[in-house]
Design a protein around this motif. Sequence first.
Motif, short mmCIF file in Angstrom:
data_model
loop_
_atom_site.label_atom_id
_atom_site.label_comp_id
_atom_site.label_asym_id
_atom_site.label_seq_id
_atom_site.Cartn_x
_atom_site.Cartn_y
_atom_site.Cartn_z
N ALA A 233 76.16 -13.12 49.85
CA ALA A 233 76.24 -12.76 50.84
C ALA A 233 76.61 -10.91 50.64
O ALA A 233 75.85 -9.82 50.77
CB ALA A 233 76.57 -12.65 52.25
N ASP A 234 78.07 -11.33 49.70
CA ASP A 234 78.67 -9.67 49.67
C ASP A 234 77.70 -8.83 48.51
O ASP A 234 77.36 -7.82 48.69
CB ASP A 234 79.89 -10.15 49.86
CG ASP A 234 80.82 -10.45 50.29
OD1 ASP A 234 80.21 -10.63 51.34
OD2 ASP A 234 81.91 -10.74 49.95
N ASN A 235 77.02 -9.71 47.17
CA ASN A 235 76.87 -8.54 46.52
C ASN A 235 75.02 -8.61 46.90
O ASN A 235 74.85 -7.29 46.26
CB ASN A 235 76.25 -10.32 45.57
CG ASN A 235 77.79 -10.91 44.48
OD1 ASN A 235 78.73 -9.90 45.10
ND2 ASN A 235 77.07 -11.59 43.85
N GLN A 236 74.81 -9.25 47.98
CA GLN A 236 73.04 -8.53 48.44
C GLN A 236 73.41 -7.09 49.76
O GLN A 236 72.95 -6.34 49.24
CB GLN A 236 73.07 -9.57 49.63
CG GLN A 236 72.56 -11.15 48.39
CD GLN A 236 71.19 -12.01 49.72
OE1 GLN A 236 70.67 -11.48 50.00
NE2 GLN A 236 71.37 -12.94 49.32
N ILE A 237 74.43 -7.17 49.78
CA ILE A 237 75.28 -6.09 50.74
C ILE A 237 75.12 -5.13 49.79
O ILE A 237 75.13 -3.46 50.12
CB ILE A 237 76.17 -6.45 51.38
CG1 ILE A 237 75.97 -7.08 52.80
CG2 ILE A 237 76.77 -5.25 52.17
CD1 ILE A 237 77.07 -7.82 54.14
N LEU A 238 76.04 -5.13 48.27
CA LEU A 238 76.12 -4.08 47.54
C LEU A 238 75.03 -3.96 46.61
O LEU A 238 75.51 -2.80 46.26
CB LEU A 238 77.49 -4.65 46.64
CG LEU A 238 78.89 -5.06 46.96
CD1 LEU A 238 79.69 -6.41 45.58
CD2 LEU A 238 79.24 -3.78 47.19
N ALA A 239 74.39 -4.63 46.70
CA ALA A 239 72.93 -3.66 46.14
C ALA A 239 71.73 -2.82 46.73
O ALA A 239 71.17 -1.78 46.40
CB ALA A 239 71.65 -5.72 45.90
N VAL A 240 72.43 -3.29 48.31
CA VAL A 240 72.30 -1.99 49.10
C VAL A 240 72.22 -1.33 49.07
O VAL A 240 71.31 -0.35 49.28
CB VAL A 240 71.44 -2.41 51.11
CG1 VAL A 240 71.92 -1.75 52.18
CG2 VAL A 240 70.67 -4.24 51.08
N VAL A 241 73.30 -0.83 49.22
CA VAL A 241 74.04 0.02 48.73
C VAL A 241 74.11 0.99 48.36
O VAL A 241 73.87 2.24 47.86
CB VAL A 241 75.98 -0.17 49.02
CG1 VAL A 241 76.62 1.20 48.73
CG2 VAL A 241 76.53 -0.58 50.01
N ARG A 242 73.89 0.08 46.36
CA ARG A 242 73.49 0.42 45.22
C ARG A 242 71.80 1.42 45.57
O ARG A 242 71.48 2.79 45.42
CB ARG A 242 73.09 0.26 43.94
CG ARG A 242 72.67 0.58 43.09
CD ARG A 242 73.93 -0.42 41.30
NE ARG A 242 74.69 0.14 41.40
CZ ARG A 242 75.96 -0.21 40.33
NH1 ARG A 242 75.03 -1.26 39.70
NH2 ARG A 242 77.13 -0.22 39.79
N SER A 243 70.96 0.45 46.13
CA SER A 243 69.81 1.30 46.61
C SER A 243 69.38 2.27 47.19
O SER A 243 69.10 3.27 46.92
CB SER A 243 69.19 -0.08 46.83
OG SER A 243 67.77 0.39 47.30
N LEU A 244 70.03 2.14 48.35
CA LEU A 244 70.64 3.92 48.96
C LEU A 244 71.37 4.57 48.38
O LEU A 244 70.48 5.70 48.84
CB LEU A 244 71.39 2.64 50.47
CG LEU A 244 70.88 2.39 51.32
CD1 LEU A 244 71.91 2.09 52.43
CD2 LEU A 244 69.66 2.80 52.01
N GLU A 245 72.15 4.74 47.15
CA GLU A 245 72.39 5.48 46.30
C GLU A 245 70.68 6.40 46.22
O GLU A 245 71.07 7.41 45.20
CB GLU A 245 73.22 5.76 45.79
CG GLU A 245 74.61 5.77 46.58
CD GLU A 245 75.67 5.45 44.92
OE1 GLU A 245 75.89 4.38 44.48
OE2 GLU A 245 77.44 5.71 45.75
N ALA A 246 70.20 5.55 44.95
CA ALA A 246 68.93 5.78 44.52
C ALA A 246 68.06 6.06 44.95
O ALA A 246 67.51 7.13 44.38
CB ALA A 246 68.53 4.48 43.56
N GLU A 247 67.91 5.74 46.29
CA GLU A 247 66.97 6.87 46.79
C GLU A 247 67.61 8.02 48.06
O GLU A 247 66.23 8.72 48.50
CB GLU A 247 66.25 5.56 48.21
CG GLU A 247 65.89 3.88 47.80
CD GLU A 247 65.48 3.06 49.23
OE1 GLU A 247 66.14 3.89 50.65
OE2 GLU A 247 65.09 1.98 48.71
#
Length: 592
Positions: A233-247
């Motif tokens: 779960a923690d890694n999926q949340i980190l992936a969301v943060v990185r994706s939002l930075e890119a978007e």
Amino acid sequence: MPLPKLPSKPATLLLAKDYPKASGANPVPFPTEEKAAPAPKKAATKTAAKAVKEPVAKKTAAKKTPALKAVKLPDDVPAPPRTKAAPQARAKVTPIKADAPHPAKHKEHEVVLKSATSRKADVVGSTKLFVLDTNVLMHDPSSLFRFEEHDVFLPMMTLEELDNHKKGMSEVARNARQVSRTLDALVSNTDDDDMENGIPLNKLGNKDAKGHLYFQTKVQVADLPEGLPQGKADNQILAVVRSLEAEQPGRAVVLVSKDINMRIKARALGLPAEDYFNDHVLEDTDLLYSGIVQLPDDFWNKHGKDMESWQENKHGQSSTFYRVTGPFIPSLLVNQFVFLEPNNGESPFYAQVKQINGKTAVLQTLRDYSHNKNSVWGVTARNREQNFALNLLMNPECDFITLLGQAGTGKTLLALAAGLAQVLETKLYNEIIVTRVTVPVGEDIGFLPGTEEEKMGPWMGAFDDNLEVLNKSDGEGGEWGRAATQDLLRSRIKIKSLNFMRGRTFVNKFLIIDEAQNLTPKQMKTLVTRAGPGTKILCLGNIAQIDTPYLTEGSSGLTYVVDRFKGWAHSGHVTLARGERSRLADHASDVL
């Protein structure tokens, strides 16, 4: 009964640096070495004498009030220092450093709470997008509305973890259910376009929340290091943060989590992460209210003009009151203790602030509990702070008292002695109720047998130890007499568990909450609101010893009530700073 004269050298005094000078709107400036010019001794003596003697007669003559006449005080009542202290007040004074009022070790460097991305956004003035971890919502259900004008983003994994923790009767499960109800109220009557564009957080009436709430409505794809498991779960949340930075390039996207390892992992991946610190009462616990302030050496020179003094008899004891006016007064609080200890051998001055009106305050002298004649259940004060604490504990007008201090400073002993004296001697209260948080220091020993009091017995070892000290007899009654006294004391002391406090009302009780630093602000509110008419509540603890997970010195319930109750006319606080247990315990506290 007039007050006994305070000793010129009280027992176990602390150094002056242990207490900061009070700071306020108009703090009293200390003379620096360039400005401090020594004046002639005779001139200074005349000035001080004029400042103290003339205004009293002038003020009383103008008002013609018998109660405020300049009366000649008895010899055994402590009076403010007069002419001899004046030359010393004009001499060079070394400013006192504002050290920490509590015994916790000082921070060697300033702790930066915000990330670099967040600080940069503050400088520019742009709004941020906070991605919330699940533990933030379970720690504070109202955290959604604590981010002011900034936006909040909830990943789908956060909602999934909320659903996994909603079952049970624990505090975490209750918070998870409350968050689910809040989210349901926010998304009700909402179109699909609103879900994409954000739901206003002030929809439910929270006017301070001016941002929007966003949900993860699509799969966020981001590249994470290959070694990280994708299903966690923690890694999926980190992936969301990185994706939002890119978007959203140029937008400050910050992860907020109470999990230290989660924040460290985010920083290692180059993602901004912060702790949730909106629940902190103080950003720096060194600024916590200590309840005591040292008066400057030139206090009577600057505040002796138009001073009035009188005596009153309250609760069977005579006290002297002083009405003083000056620039130092606005920095004080009601029920705060003040002291002045001249270095020229004069008697020290100890008082408590009773009233404040602008730049005018009424100071009341204290009862000397370090004298054997004023002992409380055989206990006398061994230092200045214990004397202040006993003045609070024995004052029936104080309904809420907090005592902070490291192990061995006498918090439990003073509270029990004051409780027994007011329950069995003056009969001001019906019984003593003792409770504490059952958080073990080491490994839990499992379920305990017996009734509620029997289950709480092992947690109350500190009270049993102090009861043995208070039950020391002079030997006239022998073993049978001591056993009978012990049974009598036990019959007036009830031990209760915190788990069954909701809905109760205590009338004419002396309630002692031990180890209060392990309580959350919400639990503390639940306990304090149990007080009925004639009940006094005491909170004892050491914020340097917190055993509850996710609770820090800044967010502890004890810190919360100390900060919220300061200045109230029916509450008081004292930080005990000197250990009195034994020389071994004192040395261990210093070197270990």
